[in-house]
Scaffold this active site. Structure first.
Site, short mmCIF file in Angstrom:
data_model
loop_
_atom_site.label_atom_id
_atom_site.label_comp_id
_atom_site.label_asym_id
_atom_site.label_seq_id
_atom_site.Cartn_x
_atom_site.Cartn_y
_atom_site.Cartn_z
N ILE A 79 40.48 54.92 2.41
CA ILE A 79 41.86 55.38 2.57
C ILE A 79 42.00 56.01 3.95
O ILE A 79 41.04 56.53 4.52
CB ILE A 79 42.23 56.36 1.44
CG1 ILE A 79 42.25 55.61 0.09
CG2 ILE A 79 43.56 57.03 1.68
CD1 ILE A 79 42.43 56.50 -1.11
N THR A 80 43.21 56.01 4.49
CA THR A 80 43.47 56.37 5.87
C THR A 80 43.01 57.77 6.25
O THR A 80 42.21 57.95 7.18
CB THR A 80 44.97 56.21 6.19
OG1 THR A 80 45.31 54.83 6.04
CG2 THR A 80 45.30 56.68 7.59
N PHE A 81 43.52 58.79 5.59
CA PHE A 81 43.23 60.15 6.03
C PHE A 81 41.75 60.51 5.89
O PHE A 81 41.16 61.06 6.83
CB PHE A 81 44.12 61.15 5.29
CG PHE A 81 45.45 61.37 5.95
CD1 PHE A 81 45.93 62.65 6.19
CD2 PHE A 81 46.24 60.30 6.34
CE1 PHE A 81 47.16 62.86 6.80
CE2 PHE A 81 47.46 60.48 6.95
CZ PHE A 81 47.93 61.78 7.19
#
Length: 412
Positions: A79-81
């Site tokens: 996931i991005t964060f």
């Protein structure tokens, strides 16, 4: 005549010997060590390595073939964060604390983390490289990066901007060029640059869509503008281009809704999609465990303490009680999502080929034509430290190492 020749020869030998002795006895003067060149870390969110091609990405293709390329395994969850924070801290999410794009913290009841969360306590589980660099007297600049506008223990980059998703890609690249035009005394030695368009298009339309190709073209052009601008000003720099994760096409036949399996009275949703996080309702644990077992076979669920060890995940207090991981292309949906029919998603098992991330590195520090085996993205932060002349953390303070890059780095 012969005596004169021998005399002159002996004299030359004697003078040469004196010169050699003088050199050996003179104090050794070390050659002045040049300051490291600027390093620019570029993230293209959601960029799959197989997007790279000479026709679609001519600028990225040229960068890859002028230096080193490879693919990375993202940290779990993909996931991005969490992965952007891993890239700049060298720690896995379970250690740095940004464990998801949405989360709660038992130490801060009622607080909910989301994309706009800038309260320092969410981020201060680890120090990003720009904070360490600034403390060491190395100037930095962040043209967007998750967490870069937060004062980590009071420390921000010398140059930073609050995130604006609608800022054009060319304007982002031009801002970095403006920093590179500055005098050496105020020029950043470490810069981050973030592009989000490819991820957004991949979610909405799927990884093989025309919209994704358009987004890739826009980002590639901006990177080409950056590259041309550096060349025009005669500024040498090391460029490290990465993505945080890949993107998998969603299979509509394998999209399930939580309400068809779980009783809303028995759980509390944290996040849904390519990975599904939820908490127990106190007193309902046994009922919820029975319901979780009803999910289809292509969805794998664990209580937080039982996740596979290879995920390196589940000990952080922010990790919810339950995690369900669909196989790539499947999704678990909940509530009333704004985009229920997205064509692509991520968050899946980092070992999935669809989740692999891009890595390109070029510049004076890197050998031309280098190829790397698949490596973990925790190794990027140690590499950046080496490039900007920042001492490495001790082994207990990091999860990665720059050893994987030994074969592709130029000797200094």
């Amino acid at each position: 005549m012969m005596q004169l020749f021998l005399f002159r020869t002996a004299a030359r030998v004697w003078l040469a010997s004196l010169a050699a002795v003088a050199l050996l006895s003179a104090p050794v003067m070390a050659a002045p060590r040049r300051a490291p060149l600027p390093t620019i870390l570029i993230s293209i969110d959601g960029f799959r390595p197989d997007y790279l091609s000479p026709a679609l990405t001519p600028n990225l293709w040229a960068l890859a073939h002028s230096g080193t390329q490879g693919t990375m395994r993202p940290a779990f969850p993909s996931i991005t964060f969490p992965n952007h924070w891993t890239l700049v801290t060298g720690l896995r999410p379970d250690r740095h604390g940004v464990i998801n794009g949405a989360m709660a913290d038992p130490a801060h009841p009622g607080a909910i983390f989301g994309k706009g969360s800038e309260e320092p306590f969410w981020w201060e589980g680890a120090e990003p490289i720009w904070a360490a660099a600034e403390r060491a007297g190395i100037r930095t600049g962040t043209m967007f990066w998750p967490g870069s506008s937060v004062a980590i223990h009071g420390q921000r980059p010398a140059n930073w901007q609050a995130y604006h998703a609608d800022m054009p890609n060319m304007a982002r690249a031009e801002t970095v060029l403006d920093w590179m035009r500055r005098p050496a005394s105020i020029r950043p030695r470490l810069v981050t640059l973030y592009f989000g368009d490819v991820d957004v298009a991949g979610h909405r339309h799927g990884p093989q869509s025309a919209q994704v190709r358009d987004a890739i073209t826009s980002v590639d052009a901006a990177i080409g503008h950056l590259r041309a601008g550096l060349r025009a000003m005669g500024r040498s720099a090391n460029l490290v281009v990465v993505s945080d994760h890949g993107m998998a096409p969603v299979d509509p036949a394998r999209v399930v809704w939580a309400k068809d399996y779980l009783n809303p009275a028995d759980y509390r949703l944290v996040s849904y999609g390519g990975i599904y996080f939820f908490n127990n309702v106190p007193g309902h644990e046994a009922a919820l465990a029975q319901q979780v077992a009803r999910f289809p076979a292509f969805i794998h669920c664990w209580p937080k303490g039982d996740l596979p060890k290879r995920f390196h995940y589940g000990r952080n207090p922010r990790v919810p009680d339950w995690l369900c991981l669909p196989e790539p292309g499947a999704r678990i949906m909940d509530g009333t999502p704004a985009h229920p029919n997205d064509g692509g998603d991520h968050g899946y098992d980092p070992d999935s080929p669809d989740m692999r991330a891009l890595f390109i590195a070029t510049g004076p520090a890197f050998r031309r034509g280098g190829h790397l085996p698949v490596f973990d993205n925790v190794d990027v932060e140690p590499l950046l430290r080496r490039l900007i002349g920042l001492p490495q953390r001790t082994p207990d303070q990091r999860d990665g190492s720059d050893a994987v890059f030994a074969s592709v780095l130029m000797r200094r």
